[in-house]
Design an enzyme around this catalytic site. Structure first.
Site, PDB file in Angstrom:
ATOM      1  N   MET A   1       0.856  -1.167   0.000  1.00 18.16           N
ATOM      2  CA  MET A   1       0.000   0.000   0.000  1.00 18.16           C
ATOM      3  C   MET A   1       0.892   1.216   0.000  1.00 18.16           C
ATOM      4  O   MET A   1       1.987   1.177   0.546  1.00 18.16           O
ATOM      5  CB  MET A   1      -0.874  -0.009   1.247  1.00 18.16           C
ATOM      6  CG  MET A   1      -1.843   1.131   1.281  1.00 18.16           C
ATOM      7  SD  MET A   1      -2.700   1.120   2.841  1.00 18.16           S
ATOM      8  CE  MET A   1      -2.766   2.875   3.108  1.00 18.16           C
ATOM      9  N   CYS A   2       0.444   2.301  -0.599  1.00 18.00           N
ATOM     10  CA  CYS A   2       1.357   3.422  -0.749  1.00 18.00           C
ATOM     11  C   CYS A   2       0.631   4.749  -0.757  1.00 18.00           C
ATOM     12  O   CYS A   2      -0.591   4.828  -0.792  1.00 18.00           O
ATOM     13  CB  CYS A   2       2.154   3.278  -2.040  1.00 18.00           C
ATOM     14  SG  CYS A   2       1.137   3.406  -3.517  1.00 18.00           S
TER      15      CYS A   2
END
Length: 613
Positions: A23-24
């Site tokens: 996730m970013c």
């Protein structure tokens, strides 16, 4: 080719195995004058979302003069890509954005084993193919877009992404069809386009949620300069084309919507009663168990010395039906030696504190009342915790009591307001404030059963389960009962359909921005595509008890007696909780988070939830 991707819990139909991602935080800008970087505050928020890696990639595109409009053709276009990473899968951290060496002549070898890379390779293959075989043979430019849409159609799970096709100079960006991951777009004061996981700093320029209506595309070869700008700046003009999600089985430029449309059937006679033996309850358990399993398995240890010293999974826990049901199913799936954190938040509301003080003064003999322990969600939270310990005694459940003094809330108030933008109502602040402090996961844990003997603790869990979506799918709000009373099953179906369709715009982007600020990932088992499709295709009278027959069971069986008296709202979920041994949980009333945690109307006055801040 450049891709950065915010995702989790991926499935892909080109492989019959689960592939996992990171996730970013995402930032992208497009300018005709220079590379545009995010503001300092935005960098902080992006790093908070992805504390494990921060990477920037800059691209300058020289533009060929268009003979028909040379004066409006920019000399160059500046593309800025920034991504941060929260590592949740695999044995290494994969830096984003990913860059294809063939397109950009960048040295280096791609790292294998990460689903962002798998998706990236698929998109590269789709984009490169038409260049290799020749446009005229495969239908031209539209054929490459069709290949890209086919790749995206074969992905399910929460995601948002920005992808640059360097072969055709096109920018693609999108969120999943439910909108579970945040992505915003807007312009700064000089007209530069920005696409970001959060609003870019304190800029007054408006940002909007990227709509969950499909795949958005900008053809950079068609960008023009605006000549009438008063400040002489190089503002660009462009068109955003949208390739929509669709339930049609055919169509060249359509994304196949993984969520089935709402079953709008209306019964011709009174539907049978929902009972513990109803087949739909068995199916509900199967579908929800599968969804929870997807989201709690194979999480890395993240440096914990042993499973007992920290938790990999946390649950945003009010003690209500939805979150307690998720906790109960989680117990059946994860190893028994793993601790599960139950995060329960309560606020010092000055109005309530004043009322309690007045009550204490009036009733002199009454013991002091804790402002936090008297909070509705704290009461139900401790009751749900006790029931979980009773039903699942071989699990260590850690109840984290997050107590938020009013002074601390006010100290963080502006931060919450900035994170939740573009949402800007009092209700948004009440909900976002509760999620903000809950997801921080910092509170007190009682030693044994003495709630007065506590130790400070901050959860180690990077994955937080949320019960969001249950009320929308299973008719859990008061307005659902009103809709049924006014217009019967047709009105109830319309209300549920409306709720599900606007989740991405009203709730999910806001919640993702607030929760992810603490380097944690929210996961929503009730919003798994397969689960949502099952629910939307299931007749509404098999999800809730409105309009169903009443059955009187001539038996002293306690479960059957409780089943007879369950509320119509979310009755299928209540029956499942009852089936799994959670008798008290099955009977809990619905209560909105802002009222349960007492973040609503923190100050005196006549403000309403719909009022803007």
């Amino acid at each position: 080719m450049i891709l950065f991707l915010q995702a989790s819990d991926f499935f892909s139909s080109w492989k019959l195995v689960k592939v996992r991602a990171v996730m970013c935080g995402i930032f992208f800008s497009l300018s005709a004058s220079e590379h545009v970087l995010p503001q300092e505050k935005t960098v902080t928020w992006l790093r908070n979302r992805g504390p494990d890696n921060y990477c920037t990639h800059l691209v300058k595109l020289e533009c060929a003069r268009r003979l028909e409009t040379p004066e409006t053709t920019p000399e160059a276009i500046y593309l800025t890509f920034i991504s941060t990473v929260l590592a949740l899968r695999g044995d290494h951290v994969t830096s984003q954005p990913l860059v294809d060496a063939d397109t950009w002549k960048v040295c280096g070898q791609a790292v294998r084993g990460n689903d962002t890379e798998i998706v990236f390779q698929k998109l590269i293959e789709a984009s490169r193919y038409h260049c290799d075989v020749g446009e005229s043979e495969v239908g031209g430019v539209d054929d490459s877009v069709a290949r890209l849409t086919d790749i995206i159609s074969n992905i399910t799970g929460p995601f948002s992404f920005v992808f640059y096709d360097g072969f055709r100079r096109r920018i693609f960006f999108s969120r999943d069809c439910l909108g579970r991951r945040a992505l915003l777009h807007g312009h700064d004061d000089t007209g530069n386009l920005k696409i970001c996981s959060v609003c870019d700093g304190s800029s007054p320029a408006p940002f909007e949620e990227v709509e969950t209506d499909g795949l958005h595309m900008i053809d950079l070869s068609r960008i023009s300069l605006l000549n009438d700008t008063p400040d002489g700046s190089h503002k660009v003009s462009y068109q955003v084309e949208v390739i929509p999600w669709s339930h049609k089985q055919t169509g060249r430029l359509l994304l196949r919507n993984p969520v089935s449309p709402m079953n709008r059937a209306v019964p011709s006679t009174e539907p049978p009663a929902l009972t513990l033996s109803s087949i739909c309850i068995q199916k509900l358990e199967h579908e929800l168990r599968r969804s929870v399993e997807t989201r709690v398995q194979y999480l890395p240890q993240l440096g914990l010395a042993s499973p007992g010293l920290g938790a990999k999974i946390g649950i945003l826990f009010s003690g209500g039906l939805d979150c307690t049901l998720l906790a109960r199913l989680t117990h059946d799936i994860v190893p028994k030696d793993e601790t599960v954190d139950l995060i329960n938040v309560a606020f010092e509301n000055p109005r309530v504190a004043a009322a309690l003080k007045a009550r204490k003064e009036k009733e002199e003999n009454e013991e002091a009342i804790s402002i936090y322990e008297s909070c509705p969600d704290r009461i139900t939270g401790r009751a749900g915790y006790a029931e979980l310990r009773k039903v699942c005694p071989d699990r260590v459940w850690r109840f984290i009591a997050v107590d938020v003094p009013y002074q601390e809330f006010t100290a963080h108030r502006e931060e919450v307001i900035q994170l939740m933008r573009p949402h800007n109502t009092e209700m948004d602040l009440s909900i976002a404030g509760a999620l903000y402090f809950a997801s921080r996961g910092q509170g007190n844990v009682a030693n044994d059963d003495d709630i007065n003997d506590t130790a400070t603790y901050t959860t180690t869990a990077r994955v937080l389960l949320s019960g969001l979506g249950a009320d929308e799918l299973f008719a859990g709000y008061g307005r659902h009962g009103i809709a049924f009373a006014r217009k019967g099953f047709q009105g109830l179906i319309d209300e549920i359909d409306l709720d599900v369709s606007r989740l991405g715009k009203r709730n999910l982007g806001r919640d993702d921005r607030v929760i992810s600020n603490w380097g944690r990932e929210a996961r929503f088992p009730f919003l798994d595509e397969e689960f949502v499709s099952w629910a939307t295709q299931t007749p509404v009278w098999e999800r809730c008890g409105f309009g169903t027959a009443q059955v009187q069971v001539a038996t002293n069986n306690e479960l059957n007696h409780i089943a007879e008296t369950l509320d119509s709202e979310k009755k299928a979920l209540r029956l499942l909780a009852l089936k799994l041994g959670m008798l008290q949980t099955a009977q809990e009333k619905k209560r909105a988070i802002q009222f349960g945690s007492r973040t609503a109307k923190m100050e005196s006055g006549k403000s309403k939830g719909t009022h803007t801040i």
